[in-house]
Design an enzyme around this catalytic site. Sequence first.
Site, PDB file in Angstrom:
ATOM      1  N   ARG A 143      25.033   9.754 -40.402  1.00  0.00           N
ATOM      2  CA  ARG A 143      25.522   8.387 -40.634  1.00  0.00           C
ATOM      3  C   ARG A 143      24.342   7.420 -40.672  1.00  0.00           C
ATOM      4  O   ARG A 143      23.219   7.802 -40.370  1.00  0.00           O
ATOM      5  CB  ARG A 143      26.504   7.982 -39.535  1.00  0.00           C
ATOM      6  CG  ARG A 143      25.927   8.269 -38.149  1.00  0.00           C
ATOM      7  CD  ARG A 143      26.386   7.357 -37.087  1.00  0.00           C
ATOM      8  NE  ARG A 143      25.952   5.998 -37.333  1.00  0.00           N
ATOM      9  CZ  ARG A 143      24.715   5.569 -37.071  1.00  0.00           C
ATOM     10  NH1 ARG A 143      23.784   6.371 -36.593  1.00  0.00           N
ATOM     11  NH2 ARG A 143      24.392   4.325 -37.310  1.00  0.00           N
ATOM     12  N   GLY A 144      24.647   6.154 -41.010  1.00  0.00           N
ATOM     13  CA  GLY A 144      23.593   5.145 -41.122  1.00  0.00           C
ATOM     14  C   GLY A 144      23.115   5.109 -42.565  1.00  0.00           C
ATOM     15  O   GLY A 144      22.931   6.171 -43.192  1.00  0.00           O
ATOM     16  N   ALA A 145      22.936   3.913 -43.100  1.00  0.00           N
ATOM     17  CA  ALA A 145      22.723   3.777 -44.545  1.00  0.00           C
ATOM     18  C   ALA A 145      21.541   4.593 -45.088  1.00  0.00           C
ATOM     19  O   ALA A 145      21.712   5.362 -46.043  1.00  0.00           O
ATOM     20  CB  ALA A 145      22.589   2.297 -44.902  1.00  0.00           C
ATOM     21  N   ASP A 188      24.434  -2.055 -44.291  1.00  0.00           N
ATOM     22  CA  ASP A 188      24.887  -0.946 -45.146  1.00  0.00           C
ATOM     23  C   ASP A 188      24.816  -1.322 -46.608  1.00  0.00           C
ATOM     24  O   ASP A 188      24.782  -0.461 -47.486  1.00  0.00           O
ATOM     25  CB  ASP A 188      26.305  -0.539 -44.767  1.00  0.00           C
ATOM     26  CG  ASP A 188      26.290   0.087 -43.388  1.00  0.00           C
ATOM     27  OD1 ASP A 188      26.404  -0.642 -42.399  1.00  0.00           O
ATOM     28  OD2 ASP A 188      26.094   1.317 -43.316  1.00  0.00           O
ATOM     29  N   ARG A 243      31.834   8.365 -48.542  1.00  0.00           N
ATOM     30  CA  ARG A 243      32.131   7.106 -47.836  1.00  0.00           C
ATOM     31  C   ARG A 243      31.811   5.972 -48.816  1.00  0.00           C
ATOM     32  O   ARG A 243      30.847   6.078 -49.571  1.00  0.00           O
ATOM     33  CB  ARG A 243      31.284   6.955 -46.557  1.00  0.00           C
ATOM     34  CG  ARG A 243      31.681   7.924 -45.435  1.00  0.00           C
ATOM     35  CD  ARG A 243      30.869   7.649 -44.161  1.00  0.00           C
ATOM     36  NE  ARG A 243      31.361   6.506 -43.423  1.00  0.00           N
ATOM     37  CZ  ARG A 243      30.679   5.932 -42.416  1.00  0.00           C
ATOM     38  NH1 ARG A 243      29.481   6.374 -42.074  1.00  0.00           N
ATOM     39  NH2 ARG A 243      31.199   4.906 -41.764  1.00  0.00           N
ATOM     40  N   ASN A 273      27.713  -4.897 -42.750  1.00  0.00           N
ATOM     41  CA  ASN A 273      27.199  -4.036 -41.674  1.00  0.00           C
ATOM     42  C   ASN A 273      28.352  -3.694 -40.724  1.00  0.00           C
ATOM     43  O   ASN A 273      29.483  -4.136 -40.911  1.00  0.00           O
ATOM     44  CB  ASN A 273      26.042  -4.730 -40.936  1.00  0.00           C
ATOM     45  CG  ASN A 273      25.301  -3.781 -40.015  1.00  0.00           C
ATOM     46  OD1 ASN A 273      24.945  -2.671 -40.425  1.00  0.00           O
ATOM     47  ND2 ASN A 273      25.077  -4.167 -38.774  1.00  0.00           N
ATOM     48  N   LYS A 274      28.026  -2.914 -39.728  1.00  0.00           N
ATOM     49  CA  LYS A 274      29.033  -2.408 -38.792  1.00  0.00           C
ATOM     50  C   LYS A 274      29.922  -3.530 -38.263  1.00  0.00           C
ATOM     51  O   LYS A 274      29.443  -4.611 -37.944  1.00  0.00           O
ATOM     52  CB  LYS A 274      28.295  -1.708 -37.634  1.00  0.00           C
ATOM     53  CG  LYS A 274      29.150  -1.137 -36.538  1.00  0.00           C
ATOM     54  CD  LYS A 274      30.236  -0.205 -37.010  1.00  0.00           C
ATOM     55  CE  LYS A 274      29.725   0.976 -37.815  1.00  0.00           C
ATOM     56  NZ  LYS A 274      30.841   1.740 -38.445  1.00  0.00           N
ATOM     57  N   GLN A 283      28.361   3.777 -31.457  1.00  0.00           N
ATOM     58  CA  GLN A 283      27.010   4.080 -31.949  1.00  0.00           C
ATOM     59  C   GLN A 283      25.943   3.401 -31.079  1.00  0.00           C
ATOM     60  O   GLN A 283      24.835   3.910 -30.929  1.00  0.00           O
ATOM     61  CB  GLN A 283      26.857   3.628 -33.404  1.00  0.00           C
ATOM     62  CG  GLN A 283      27.596   4.489 -34.416  1.00  0.00           C
ATOM     63  CD  GLN A 283      28.978   3.957 -34.721  1.00  0.00           C
ATOM     64  OE1 GLN A 283      29.615   3.337 -33.877  1.00  0.00           O
ATOM     65  NE2 GLN A 283      29.452   4.206 -35.932  1.00  0.00           N
TER      66      GLN A 283
HETATM   67  O1  MRU Z   1      29.592   3.860 -39.662  1.00  0.00           O
HETATM   68  P1  MRU Z   1      28.095   4.017 -39.507  1.00  0.00           P
HETATM   69  O2  MRU Z   1      27.698   4.445 -38.148  1.00  0.00           O
HETATM   70  O3  MRU Z   1      27.506   4.836 -40.618  1.00  0.00           O
HETATM   71  O4  MRU Z   1      27.547   2.531 -39.701  1.00  0.00           O
HETATM   72  C1  MRU Z   1      26.160   2.331 -39.657  1.00  0.00           C
HETATM   73  C2  MRU Z   1      25.785   0.912 -39.625  1.00  0.00           C
HETATM   74  O5  MRU Z   1      26.596   0.030 -39.800  1.00  0.00           O
HETATM   75  C3  MRU Z   1      24.339   0.594 -39.461  1.00  0.00           C
HETATM   76  O6  MRU Z   1      24.191  -0.611 -38.794  1.00  0.00           O
HETATM   77  C4  MRU Z   1      23.706   0.482 -40.823  1.00  0.00           C
HETATM   78  O7  MRU Z   1      23.911   1.643 -41.585  1.00  0.00           O
HETATM   79  C5  MRU Z   1      22.269   0.199 -40.752  1.00  0.00           C
HETATM   80  S1  MRU Z   1      21.421   1.671 -40.288  1.00  0.00           S
HETATM   81  C6  MRU Z   1      19.822   1.529 -40.430  1.00  0.00           C
END
Ligand code: MRU
Length: 320
Positions: free
Chosen positions: A44-46, A226, A82, A236-237, A185
């Site tokens: 996970r994470g962009a 993201d 996703r 973002n999250k 997270q």
């Molecule tokens: O659902 P996730 O855990 O994939 O969401 C991730 C985020 O929202 C992060 O803040 C984002 O990807 C930045 S990661 C460097």
Amino acid sequence: MRTIDWVDGAIEIIDQTALPGELKILRLHTVGELVAAIQSLAVRGAPALGVAGAFGVALAARVHADDPQALAAAVHRVETARPTAVNLARGARRAALLLPQGPQAVLREACRVRDEEIAASDAMAALGADLLVELCGTRPRLLTHCNTGGLAAVTIGTALGVVHELHRRGQLAGVIASETRPLLQGARLTSWELTGWGIEHRVAVDSAGPFLMARGEIDAVILGADRICANGDVINKIGTYAHALGARAAGLPFVVVAPESTVDLGTPSGDAVTIEDRGSSEVTPWAAAANPAFDVTPHDLVTAIVTDRRVIRLDRGELL
Ligand code: MRU
């Protein structure tokens, strides 16, 4: 240690669903296994999703070399596993451009995507640390949200890479990781990484953020993205928007750190982005739940965006 890599003909990832209890490595041999890992947030994470997308196409290219229809379907499954982080589809499409040149060329391109994200992390850490010191003075107390460390990228990360760099320079006074309901997270992953780096920190429930800012315990908010839209809106999250409102009310800098691979000039504003809803079961077993995994922070709440190449001061009217 790399969060995601290509090792001996398969994708290897750290299984982020097992942390912080167990450091488990998963080997993914098929597109189906990769898509399941993406959807369960094992990876996970962009930025990490961008690398996963590219390696996913490399896997598909090997498995379906003689079946163009199956190959196209597999690439589509990877791209759409996703919807919100632009990196996933972008990484997959970039690797897919090399399909006519064969599996080896695709794999080489996927490795370039990985290497570029590693270099981007280092560049963002330096630029972001300089900016934080400029905005807050030498030893800021920071609040961060979700996980933006090496686990969200390949090595050091985005916003958490800046925290790491400030610590390395002896310029960090403190950091609070907001827990990041519902999948934690922040509490699970960010706290695990900060502990591994020897950085003292506290975890706070998400709703405590704005109050801690109002009470004077935070000097700046720093987090990732993201997708960054052409007008500067930040996806973002979920919880990011609330922290941005808290920062605005308290008069604090709100800094977004993300590589150029997360900047999406093809999306005009946050209204155009599909926000993943992950269903009720992650939130509560007792009722139907609204569970948007991301939110939109309007660009006018953002002080600055730090990428691997530039600092865009939205508060001074600079544009992407
Ligand atoms: O659902 P996730 O855990 O994939 O969401 C991730 C985020 O929202 C992060 O803040 C984002 O990807 C930045 S990661 C460097």
